[in-house]
Design a protein around this motif. Sequence first.
Motif, PDB file in Angstrom:
ATOM      1  N   SER A 226       0.817  -1.213   0.000  1.00 44.56           N
ATOM      2  CA  SER A 226       0.000   0.000   0.000  1.00 44.56           C
ATOM      3  C   SER A 226       0.853   1.267   0.000  1.00 44.56           C
ATOM      4  O   SER A 226       0.391   2.335  -0.396  1.00 44.56           O
ATOM      5  N   GLN A 245      -9.552  -1.549  11.869  1.00 47.06           N
ATOM      6  CA  GLN A 245     -10.458  -0.410  11.703  1.00 47.06           C
ATOM      7  C   GLN A 245     -10.955  -0.315  10.269  1.00 47.06           C
ATOM      8  O   GLN A 245     -12.134  -0.041  10.024  1.00 47.06           O
ATOM      9  N   ARG A 246     -10.049  -0.573   9.305  1.00 47.16           N
ATOM     10  CA  ARG A 246     -10.429  -0.506   7.897  1.00 47.16           C
ATOM     11  C   ARG A 246     -11.448  -1.597   7.564  1.00 47.16           C
ATOM     12  O   ARG A 246     -12.403  -1.365   6.832  1.00 47.16           O
ATOM     13  N   GLY A 250     -15.126  -0.979   6.363  1.00 43.74           N
ATOM     14  CA  GLY A 250     -15.638  -1.570   5.127  1.00 43.74           C
ATOM     15  C   GLY A 250     -17.008  -2.193   5.322  1.00 43.74           C
ATOM     16  O   GLY A 250     -17.899  -2.041   4.469  1.00 43.74           O
ATOM     17  N   ALA A 301     -10.269   5.596   3.651  1.00 46.89           N
ATOM     18  CA  ALA A 301      -9.419   4.401   3.592  1.00 46.89           C
ATOM     19  C   ALA A 301     -10.080   3.264   2.830  1.00 46.89           C
ATOM     20  O   ALA A 301      -9.398   2.418   2.245  1.00 46.89           O
ATOM     21  N   VAL A 302     -11.423   3.231   2.791  1.00 46.33           N
ATOM     22  CA  VAL A 302     -12.104   2.122   2.126  1.00 46.33           C
ATOM     23  C   VAL A 302     -11.953   2.183   0.614  1.00 46.33           C
ATOM     24  O   VAL A 302     -12.248   1.209  -0.080  1.00 46.33           O
ATOM     25  N   GLU A 304      -9.388   1.904  -0.892  1.00 48.27           N
ATOM     26  CA  GLU A 304      -8.395   0.899  -1.264  1.00 48.27           C
ATOM     27  C   GLU A 304      -9.061  -0.429  -1.594  1.00 48.27           C
ATOM     28  O   GLU A 304      -8.456  -1.289  -2.233  1.00 48.27           O
ATOM     29  N   ASP A 305     -10.290  -0.613  -1.131  1.00 46.83           N
ATOM     30  CA  ASP A 305     -11.072  -1.796  -1.496  1.00 46.83           C
ATOM     31  C   ASP A 305     -11.756  -1.499  -2.821  1.00 46.83           C
ATOM     32  O   ASP A 305     -12.667  -0.681  -2.898  1.00 46.83           O
TER      33      ASP A 305
END
Length: 522
Positions: A226, A245-246, A250, A301-302, A304-305
Amino acid sequence: MLGVHPDDHQKMERFLRRIQKTGTDSVECRYVGPGGEIRWLRTRAEKAEANRIVGVTFDISEQKEAEEEIWRSANHDALTRLPNRNLFQQRLEAALTQAGQKGTSVSLLLIDLDDFKDINDTLGHDAGDALLQETARRLSTIVRSYDTVARIGGDEFAVLVVEPLKLENATRLGSLIAEVLRQPFTYQKRTLVSRVSIGVAAFPDHDGTPAELVKDADIAMYQAKSQGRNRVTTYSPEMRRVLEQRVSLGRDLREALANNEIVPFYQPKVNLATGEIVGLEALARWHHPGRGVLTPSVFGAVFEDHDIAASIGKMLTGRVARDVRQWLDLGIPFGRIALNLSPAEFSQPGLVDNMLRTFDWIKVPASCFEVEVTETVLLGRNSDNVSCALAEFRQHGVQIALDDFGTGYASMTHLKQFPVDHIKIDRSFVRDLEQNSDDEAIIAAVISLGRSLQFQVTAEGVETHGQARRLRELGCNHAQGYLYARPMAASQVPDVLTQWNAMLIRPRPERMTSHLLHYQNP
């Protein structure tokens, strides 16, 4: 003991003692022939008299070879001949048990080949197999005989190192591995360079069970990827907390998508010369039932999904198109609406067709929109797909804006390589514009570049009248920021546009700004 393999002498002594005690027993051992060849023998014997033992011996060498081949096949990777995940797991468990008993250490390095898919796709699976074999060979030459190198996945390897190596030694070993694997490799007259992401974890520094230690190293490897790949990262408990947390975030975002809680907010872009609102940027907001309106600073941050990011993009596109349809019906001029596209959306098949189909279904012209991309998108591994998609957007009247200009790499190359209509100066240069001569010089250069290439130039993050005045003097086309308005809900846009346009009799930015302060929403 004549002819018995030295390593089996103790076994034979125990065999003879058991016969004296119980009267009968059997044993398997290795026999070294006169020429040095080794055969496996099975002997069954019994006590005939006080000082006499009788028995029979069979040659079981072929059986032993077959058993060894079965074991080897079950515990080794067929391509690289390295231990597989099953044998690696056994050795990890044994190493941790021994380290716990002796108070020593165990280090684990997980290694993932960064460019393996590209090699398979461009040169074929034969080249990929050759690279995996070469990687296995190089790894095996680096570690000691009592350490373990294993192939535990498609392009993933593990290195298990035991005492006396400590965590800091394992991290240095990771750097050495990365350097060795980076050395060029020739396959069918093609030179390949392999880069790797490595995660490092250790006992007793981190967790002590096999599953948790593997998870630690995996989290560190994910962190290395990442952060841009091609690096070695050592695990820390903070990484796991962030990841958990991520994951939790999500789950919450998936539920928010199901409940239609992701909505667009809009921030105006203002023409610095005329004072007109020339467009709006659509920004993702989470209308949380308990916490109110949340910005991407909370849930970014989500992205990244890829699945979640693509779903958010699809939902926002539909909502924005419906808002645009309503404003068109009201006859309110709003310029172009900018939609931000994430790297995840460009990885989805049919991105352009799906967006254009949405516009067509809701009956809004594609010329009402522009798409904003950052240099992160342009620098991605699928830059060719990005270039084709942007060209297709442009063919259908959708303009292309390059966001956060100047904060990435090779911006000039991007302006030449990709179809761009509009560049946006990052807020980091605007923030200290009035005090920092370097920032002013950079902004002046970008504006001059935009003028030469016939691009529109928008300055982001404008918060003071002084910044707006200086940008106007430098020749910047447009500005966007809290000086004019914070992002607002779709329901507020018609009133803002109507009242703003009504004030455009020889507009004065100071007067218009004071009016829009009424709309300072999150």
